[in-house]
Design a protein around this motif. Structure first.
Motif, mmCIF file in Angstrom:
data_model
loop_
_atom_site.group_PDB
_atom_site.id
_atom_site.type_symbol
_atom_site.label_atom_id
_atom_site.label_comp_id
_atom_site.label_asym_id
_atom_site.label_seq_id
_atom_site.Cartn_x
_atom_site.Cartn_y
_atom_site.Cartn_z
ATOM 1 N N SER A 153 34.188 32.036 40.267
ATOM 2 C CA SER A 153 35.050 33.505 39.556
ATOM 3 C C SER A 153 37.014 32.880 40.234
ATOM 4 O O SER A 153 36.606 32.057 41.608
ATOM 5 C CB SER A 153 35.203 34.696 40.016
ATOM 6 O OG SER A 153 34.789 34.700 41.384
ATOM 7 N N TRP A 154 38.236 33.588 39.828
ATOM 8 C CA TRP A 154 38.353 32.730 40.235
ATOM 9 C C TRP A 154 39.497 34.491 40.459
ATOM 10 O O TRP A 154 39.992 35.582 39.390
ATOM 11 C CB TRP A 154 40.078 32.352 38.978
ATOM 12 C CG TRP A 154 39.464 30.719 39.233
ATOM 13 C CD1 TRP A 154 38.188 30.625 38.520
ATOM 14 C CD2 TRP A 154 39.794 29.321 40.353
ATOM 15 N NE1 TRP A 154 37.810 28.932 38.690
ATOM 16 C CE2 TRP A 154 38.721 28.839 39.834
ATOM 17 C CE3 TRP A 154 40.696 29.766 41.527
ATOM 18 C CZ2 TRP A 154 38.431 27.516 40.329
ATOM 19 C CZ3 TRP A 154 40.563 28.427 41.354
ATOM 20 C CH2 TRP A 154 39.576 27.169 41.507
ATOM 21 N N THR A 155 40.390 34.314 41.230
ATOM 22 C CA THR A 155 41.852 35.658 41.271
ATOM 23 C C THR A 155 42.687 35.815 40.917
ATOM 24 O O THR A 155 43.313 34.525 39.988
ATOM 25 C CB THR A 155 41.686 36.357 43.164
ATOM 26 O OG1 THR A 155 42.904 35.049 43.378
ATOM 27 C CG2 THR A 155 40.816 35.907 43.321
ATOM 28 N N ASP A 156 44.043 36.346 40.656
ATOM 29 C CA ASP A 156 44.804 36.781 40.401
ATOM 30 C C ASP A 156 45.885 35.518 41.307
ATOM 31 O O ASP A 156 46.926 35.206 40.533
ATOM 32 C CB ASP A 156 45.639 38.166 39.808
ATOM 33 C CG ASP A 156 44.942 38.465 38.773
ATOM 34 O OD1 ASP A 156 44.018 37.760 38.130
ATOM 35 O OD2 ASP A 156 44.647 40.056 39.039
ATOM 36 N N GLU A 157 45.708 35.214 42.139
ATOM 37 C CA GLU A 157 46.027 34.674 42.933
ATOM 38 C C GLU A 157 46.334 33.498 42.929
ATOM 39 O O GLU A 157 46.377 32.054 43.930
ATOM 40 C CB GLU A 157 46.852 34.655 44.440
ATOM 41 C CG GLU A 157 47.069 36.393 45.465
ATOM 42 C CD GLU A 157 45.878 37.343 43.795
ATOM 43 O OE1 GLU A 157 44.647 36.992 44.352
ATOM 44 O OE2 GLU A 157 46.583 38.723 43.774
ATOM 45 N N GLY A 158 45.099 32.844 41.932
ATOM 46 C CA GLY A 158 44.247 31.477 42.069
ATOM 47 C C GLY A 158 42.915 30.723 43.001
ATOM 48 O O GLY A 158 42.703 29.607 42.733
ATOM 49 N N GLY A 210 39.482 30.939 44.230
ATOM 50 C CA GLY A 210 38.204 29.847 43.370
ATOM 51 C C GLY A 210 37.228 30.808 44.767
ATOM 52 O O GLY A 210 37.204 30.166 45.413
ATOM 53 N N THR A 211 36.137 31.434 44.017
ATOM 54 C CA THR A 211 34.440 31.647 44.219
ATOM 55 C C THR A 211 33.881 30.908 43.536
ATOM 56 O O THR A 211 33.590 31.317 42.464
ATOM 57 C CB THR A 211 34.698 32.364 44.781
ATOM 58 O OG1 THR A 211 35.779 32.994 45.328
ATOM 59 C CG2 THR A 211 33.577 32.851 45.552
#
Length: 180
Positions: free
Chosen positions: A72-77, A79-80
């Motif tokens: 997954s990825w956050t809005d800030e770019g 990744g996990t």
């Protein structure tokens, strides 16, 4: 009497051969125009599965494994990648990667990564180099991982990792990662 090579000459020749071998390595630039284009935050999204082998220094397969990866990825770019590896001998390993955007690509960190990597990519290839702490006997061993990934179809990636210690190759991991 047979002449003997001077020890300094022998060391110089060995060092030269090692440097030449290092020059023969591929570069990301070699993959710049390859298709399909691999964009990490597009491929590593959602649920993925992997199957692979671990080889020893001689190339013999010593373990096989399968893995599930949730990405997954956050809005800030950022990744996990949550990975669960199941080996043929019953061992289960988990690793959670955090991929943080930096000017050159992504800084790649995980709990057992003692020297974070820099993930860079061009065309259909990703390259990452880092030091991983692995269980070994009753303790652990820090091993340099030279990681190359190649997107062969939009849903299939081949990953080859050379493991080395003190500059000497000690093993290899080859796996295929597929989007579910």
């Amino acid at each position: 009497m047979k002449p003997q090579a001077h020890p300094t000459l022998i060391l110089w020749v060995l060092a030269s051969l090692l440097m030449l071998a290092g020059c023969a390595s591929p570069s990301l630039e070699d993959y710049r125009n390859r298709q399909p284009v691999l964009v990490p935050d597009q491929f590593f999204t959602g649920e993925l599965s992997a199957r692979g082998v671990v080889k020893d220094f001689s190339g013999e397969v010593i373990r096989t494994f399968d893995a599930d990866i949730s990405a997954s990825w956050t809005d800030e770019g950022v990744g996990t990648l949550d990975e669960v590896f199941r080996f043929d001998d019953g061992e289960v390993q988990t690793r959670t990667w955090t991929l943080t955007p930096v000017a050159e690509g992504y800084r790649a960190e995980a709990g057992d990564v003692v020297e974070p990597g820099l993930m860079q990519w061009q065309g259909n290839a990703i390259h990452m180099n880092y030091v991983l702490r692995v269980p070994y006997g009753d303790g652990t061993l820090d091993v340099r991982m030279d990681d190359w990934m190649y997107l062969v179809t939009p849903d299939t990636l081949i990953n080859e990792t050379t493991m080395s210690k003190w500059g000497i190759d000690v093993g290899e991991i080859v796996l295929v990662i597929q989007k579910k």
